[in-house]
Design an enzyme around this catalytic site. Structure first.
Site, PDB file in Angstrom:
ATOM      1  N   TYR A 120       0.810  -1.220   0.000  1.00 13.20           N
ATOM      2  CA  TYR A 120       0.000   0.000   0.000  1.00 13.20           C
ATOM      3  C   TYR A 120       0.844   1.271   0.000  1.00 13.20           C
ATOM      4  CZ  TYR A 120      -3.682  -3.263   1.392  1.00 13.20           C
ATOM      5  OH  TYR A 120      -4.566  -4.307   1.435  1.00 13.20           O
ATOM      6  N   THR A 121       2.071   1.195   0.467  1.00 20.21           N
ATOM      7  CA  THR A 121       2.889   2.400   0.627  1.00 20.21           C
ATOM      8  C   THR A 121       3.833   2.588  -0.560  1.00 20.21           C
ATOM      9  OG1 THR A 121       4.489   1.119   1.915  1.00 20.21           O
ATOM     10  CG2 THR A 121       2.818   2.338   3.139  1.00 20.21           C
TER      11      THR A 121
END
Length: 738
Positions: A120-121
């Site tokens: 997600y990052t």
């Protein structure tokens, strides 16, 4: 099938060799940073992988999963969690003073929240990170093969700024550890510039520029300058860091305390939880509540109990009991440029960095000089081509071996001919003589400058200075990231004694401790003990009258003292109370005595081995739940007595049923230890002692009434004697009370 070769070796030698290999691996390849670039191998590989992915500050972000995949696939054959945790820390503004990675997404918080999953990052490098790898493509550092020999990785980074001290480092290896706090880059640059101009400078000179650590979370360092200097001189020490707070005035004369900065590496959520627990347990009666109003900035609000409380005293009590004041360790254990780990002082670290930068500039200058020489050779060829273009084209078209003909005709090397033959015809037609001459002239000037740098020691250091000044300008005190965050304030800790009892209403109480170790307090004195209920099989052991503002001393059978505030002892007439084990860490040891603390009172300690000593009550106060060891008790023996000295004589009696009386002045005063021999025994133990005034006579309780012996001449002796038989009627249990 070929049989396996089995070699018999000594198990001890094999084990020691493998453990040594493991220890060296953790030291050199995992836990300790290099003094030159301040990085561990995992950091170096991570940043180099991001460079290969072209994740520069002006480029777009890439998923962290992609970065981690490249790192563990190409350079670092370890778990993805360890690599991702490293990436996350390098992006956290509260962990690194100068973050090396620009993260997009959830990268955790100062409350201790974990970062989002790597899928997600996203991330890319910061501008200051690029300085670590500046000129890495110009042969400035050595490269080595990766773990599978499929690629190359840098042994060290060029490091244009002192990352080790700027961002700090920490790690635990086998038998050694490192803990280096972050510092202000502007101050480090000032120290480096001074050191270049003054190579013989000492640590005291350097400390004129480096005030101390500069933590990303701010705070206030309260140590004296000489303490800070001593730590940097030896490479070992610690710093006391306090939270920054301010008083906010409210209506009607009330106020609240707002904490805006907390010590480095302290989780805000756990800090608030710690204060809340102390508040619930009534350990900090000066405050009524605490709440967290933090957003992007820290704002922890503490409300005092009432407006009459001095905010300075409130905070001093919190500093004493909570992590609002913390101690940051300094242990500058690093791997030197010779690949040997050792503890360095701050001067040695700065000197190592300067030598590293000098070597980088030498290698870069040599590389550029070689490139210029190669280009000058090419320009020489291009000018020949320009002046003889038609002839060269004709030779290429007409001759079977144009290379040999051109070499002989124009007196040039084989490499230069290759340049001509590999140049496209269109490029040859576009050649301009003045452009070739201008470039040749410019390159000759650059060549002269580089040769001067390599030959002239002073010129070389001027380049080092110039580049350090450029870093200082870009990340100096006048920039947002460069401004100092941690300030200094000398606090006289010897005078910072907070008397919490001043804020407790003084009321008489009776403290009761049962034989099973259950303790409680009742309001008032002269309590009717017949109304007190105990748990089944339990009864009273100690009953003392005190006040809510008193400190209560608890002495264990192993000679350890514990201190309780009387107001914190559970109140009520119900059965039981609270177990003493919940209040202090007494373990399975018995309670020898419970006393009300009185300042500067002499106490007599005695053990069953027959030894004892006097101790001042001020020396036995314990500040923590774990207590304070005062009397050292050998195995198999116990502390049998702790009595206030309110007489001039002491009577001792043991299992041998011998009574010895001597002056209490014969017993020395000590702070801790086993003490001196009070009464000597043969295969017996000391059972009881009594302090009394000689003129009043010796009394004892035989279980029915108090007996008194006025004539004690027969029992008098010197300390360390055996004693004589006690008076007729003395209790058979050899004790002065039942």
């Amino acid at each position: 099938m070929k049989e396996a070769k089995i070699e018999n070796i000594d198990f001890g030698n094999a084990l020691s060799e493998r453990y040594l290999a493991y220890a060296l691996s953790t030291i050199m390849s995992r836990s300790l940073p290099d003094v030159r670039d301040g990085l561990k191998p995992v950091h170096r590989r991570l940043l180099y992988a991001m460079l290969q992915l072209r994740l520069e500050p002006n480029s777009g972000y890439k998923k962290c999963a992609r970065v981690v995949g490249d790192v563990i696939g190409k350079y670092h054959p370890h778990g993805d969690v360890a690599v991702y945790d490293t990436l996350v820390r390098l992006a956290q503004h509260f962990s690194l003073r100068y973050p090396l990675i620009d993260g997009q997404g959830n990268f955790g918080s100062i409350d201790g929240d974990n970062a989002a999953a790597m899928r997600y990052t996203e991330s890319r490098m910061t501008e200051i990170c690029m300085l670590l790898m500046e000129d890495i493509d110009k042969d400035t550092v050595d490269f080595r093969s990766t773990y599978d020999d499929s690629d190359l990785e840098p042994v060290i980074m060029p490091a244009s700024f002192p990352n080790l001290l700027a961002n700090g480092s920490e790690g635990i290896a086998v038998g050694m550890a490192t803990n280096i706090p972050p510092h202000n880059l502007h101050e480090l640059c000032d120290a480096l510039l001074y050191l270049i101009d003054n190579p013989q400078a000492g640590i005291n000179d350097i400390m004129n520029f480096i005030k101390g650590p500069d933590f990303p979370t701010g705070g206030i360092i309260i140590d004296k300058a000489e303490v800070i200097n001593a730590a940097y001189t030896t490479g070992r020490g610690s710093f006391r860091v306090r939270s920054r707070w301010e008083k906010e005035e409210l209506s009607y004369g009330t106020y609240q305390i707002v904490v805006t900065e907390i010590p480095y590496q302290i989780q805000k959520s756990k800090l608030i939880e710690q204060i809340a627990i102390l508040l619930k347990d009534k350990k900090i009666p000066l405050i009524s509540s605490i709440r967290d109003e933090s957003t992007d900035i820290i704002r922890v609000v503490i409300e005092p109990r009432d407006r009459s409380c001095d905010p300075q005293i409130v905070m001093e009590s919190l500093f004493k009991l909570t992590n609002l004041e913390s101690r940051i360790q300094l242990n500058m254990n690093v791997i030197g440029s010779n690949n040997v780990p050792r503890v360095m002082n701050i001067l040695e670290i700065l000197q190592e960095f300067l030598v590293h930068r000098k070597n980088i500039i030498i290698r870069r200058s040599t590389y550029l000089l070689n490139k210029i020489k190669q280009r000058l050779e090419i320009l020489k060829v291009l000018r020949i081509v320009y002046l003889n273009l038609d002839e060269i084209i004709e030779i290429i078209r007409e001759e079977d071996e144009p290379k040999t003909i051109i070499m002989e005709r124009f007196k040039i090397s084989a490499i230069q001919v290759e340049v001509i033959l590999n140049t496209r015809l269109r490029s040859l037609q576009k050649l301009e003589e003045h452009a070739i001459i201008d470039e040749h002239s410019n390159l000759q000037k650059q060549q002269a400058i580089l040769e001067k740098i390599l030959k002239n020691h002073k010129e070389l250091w001027q380049i080092v200075k110039k580049e350090i000044k450029a870093v200082q300008t870009k990340f100096g005190l006048n920039t947002i990231i460069g401004a100092r965050r941690t300030s200094f304030e000398e606090v006289d800790l010897t005078n910072q004694v907070v008397d919490i009892t001043a804020f407790i209403t003084k009321e008489p109480i009776t403290i009761i401790c049962s034989k099973m170790g259950w303790v409680r307090s009742l309001k008032g004195h002269n309590t009717d003990l017949s109304t007190i209920k105990y748990k089944e099989g339990d009864t009273e052991k100690f009953i003392i009258e005190a006040y809510t503002t008193d400190k209560i001393l608890i002495i264990s059978s192993k000679g350890r003292f514990f201190t309780l505030l009387a107001d914190n002892i559970s109140k009520g007439k119900g059965t039981g109370g609270v177990s003493i084990k919940l209040l202090v860490d007494i373990g399975n040891n018995d309670i020898t005595n419970i006393l009300v603390y009185k300042p500067n009172q002499l106490l007599l300690l005695a053990s069953s081995i027959g030894k004892g000593f006097l101790v001042n009550s001020n020396e036995v106060i314990a500040q923590t739940k774990t207590g304070k060891q005062i009397m050292n008790i050998p195995e198999g023996y116990s502390c049998i007595a702790c009595l206030p000295v309110n007489g001039d004589s002491i009577a001792c009696i043991g299992e041998s049923r011998r009574l010895l009386v001597f002056n209490i002045d014969e017993i020395p005063e000590m702070k801790k230890g086993q003490g001196v021999v009070l009464q000597r025994f043969k295969n017996a133990k000391l059972l009881d002692i009594k302090i009394f005034n000689k003129q009043d006579g010796l009394s004892w309780n035989d279980g029915t009434k108090i007996q008194l012996e006025k004539n004690i001449v027969a029992f008098l002796g010197k300390r360390g004697g055996f004693g004589t038989f006690p008076p007729i009627g003395f209790p058979k249990n050899n004790r002065f009370s039942p």
